[in-house]
Design an enzyme around this catalytic site. Structure first.
Site, PDB file in Angstrom:
ATOM      1  CE1 TYR A  30     -14.429  -8.960  -6.359  1.00  0.00           C
ATOM      2  CE2 TYR A  30     -12.710 -10.637  -6.284  1.00  0.00           C
ATOM      3  CZ  TYR A  30     -13.867 -10.416  -6.381  1.00  0.00           C
ATOM      4  OH  TYR A  30     -15.069 -11.490  -6.611  1.00  0.00           O
TER       5      TYR A  30
ATOM      6  N   GLY B  91     -25.891 -10.422 -13.584  1.00  0.00           N
ATOM      7  CA  GLY B  91     -24.548 -10.814 -13.599  1.00  0.00           C
ATOM      8  C   GLY B  91     -24.530 -12.411 -13.830  1.00  0.00           C
ATOM      9  CD  GLN B  92     -19.710 -16.324 -14.343  1.00  0.00           C
ATOM     10  OE1 GLN B  92     -19.029 -15.580 -13.540  1.00  0.00           O
ATOM     11  NE2 GLN B  92     -19.375 -17.381 -14.941  1.00  0.00           N
TER      12      GLN B  92
ATOM     13  N   GLY C   9     -27.586  -7.440  -8.020  1.00  0.00           N
ATOM     14  CA  GLY C   9     -26.573  -7.976  -9.412  1.00  0.00           C
ATOM     15  C   GLY C   9     -27.211  -9.182 -10.147  1.00  0.00           C
TER      16      GLY C   9
END
Ligand code: SER
Length: 321
Positions: free
Chosen positions: A142, A11-12, A8
């Site tokens: 989540y 991503g941020q 990932g």
């Protein structure tokens, strides 16, 4: 940590962690991977980048093995709002990805980090100063994957001695790469809109407090926890950490100190509002402070000052303002 594989990575969090670790460990010692293709905006394109679908165990194992990594940082996951739109896919991606990453950490005897979240808590938990160890009962998919993930990481630690470590991140605020699909994203969007249009339509209602943190403190936290003395860690998966807690009207007031004409209206999104209301107002992070000296630097006003300065430079360079 000497050689790290990050999933990932576009991503941020990933994009900033890759830069930081390349500075700390050397460019060739950070293997950045993501399911997306590397594009021109990726800030650390001079190092190794590999396309990787974390649900593909064999490719994941081969990459980690070929590169002889000693640490896996597993960031690839769907965030809360996106997960609520497609819960089955969220479970498959978040859990299969994590299980593969842990199996590889066991197989190759690597250290391991994967983030949990304030979303691991649900409405049954005490909302203010929420304790580290308490009832979790999340009501979002989540959150369900985060609690299951924490348990799985502890299991791999106890049963297979995988040195797994984790933090429950609050909403993360940063200017380099925008977050995608989270409930706390409003606290990033608001800075963009303050600079681009001078007004913001907020999808979270006034009075809804959530924990937040500036990205520099989040990256420092990962590095500090991974380097912490194992003997001091009573907890592992996963430590509460926070730097501030605010509601939309408070971040709005903080921005107004720099942009006095800034305007905000509320247009509440019921899905994300419900998610936000199921999370704590503010969590207790005293265990992280005690066990590995977690100590964030940015509060709301110092973050606002830095965000507005850095984001203005970025938007000007992109010709957007
Ligand atoms: N920032 C995340 C989200 O809103 C919380 O972990 O989904």
């Amino acid at each position: 940590m000497k050689k790290v594989l990050i999933t990932g990575a576009l991503g941020q969090i990933g994009s900033e962690l890759v830069s930081r670790l390349r500075k700390d460990l050397g460019i060739d010692n950070v293997i950045a991977t993501d399911i997306r293709k590397l594009d021109d905006n990726f800030i650390c394109d001079e190092g190794i980048f590999e396309k990787l679908d974390v649900t593909d165990y064999n490719s994941f194992l081969k990459l980690a093995k070929d590169n002889k990594v000693d640490t896996i940082v597993h960031l690839a996951a769907l965030l809360s709002a996106t997960a609520e739109k497609n819960p089955k896919f969220a479970w498959d991606l978040n859990m299969t990805g994590l299980m593969n990453a842990l199996e590889i950490a066991k197989e190759l005897k690597t250290k391991f980090f994967a983030p949990s979240s304030i979303a691991a808590y649900g409405p049954d938990a005490q909302p203010d100063n929420t304790p580290q160890d308490t009832v979790m009962n999340p009501t979002t998919m989540y959150g369900v994957t985060k609690v299951a993930g924490e348990l799985l990481e502890n299991y791999y630690n106890r049963k297979y001695n995988v040195d797994s470590r984790s933090v429950r991140f609050p909403g993360l605020i940063s200017y380099k790469v925008e977050p995608g699909g989270g409930t706390t994203d409003y606290a990033v969007d608001i800075y963009y809109q303050a600079l681009l249009t001078g007004k913001y339509e907020c999808y979270i209602d006034k009075g809804t407090k959530m924990d937040m943190m500036y990205m520099d403190d989040a990256i420092d936290a990962i590095v500090k926890l991974m380097n912490a003395d194992e003997k001091r860690l009573v907890h592992r998966n996963s430590f509460n950490i926070t730097a501030m807690s605010f509601a939309p009207e408070e971040i709005f007031e903080s921005i107004k100190k720099y942009i006095p004409n800034f305007k905000m209206e509320y247009k509440v999104d019921p899905v994300r509002q419900k998610i936000a209301e199921s999370w704590p107002n503010s969590i207790d992070d005293s265990c992280a402070r005690k066990e590995w000296d977690f100590n964030p630097k940015f509060d709301l006003d110092s973050m606002t000052k830095e965000m507005l300065e850095k984001l203005e430079q970025k938007l000007k360079a992109e010709g957007k303002i």
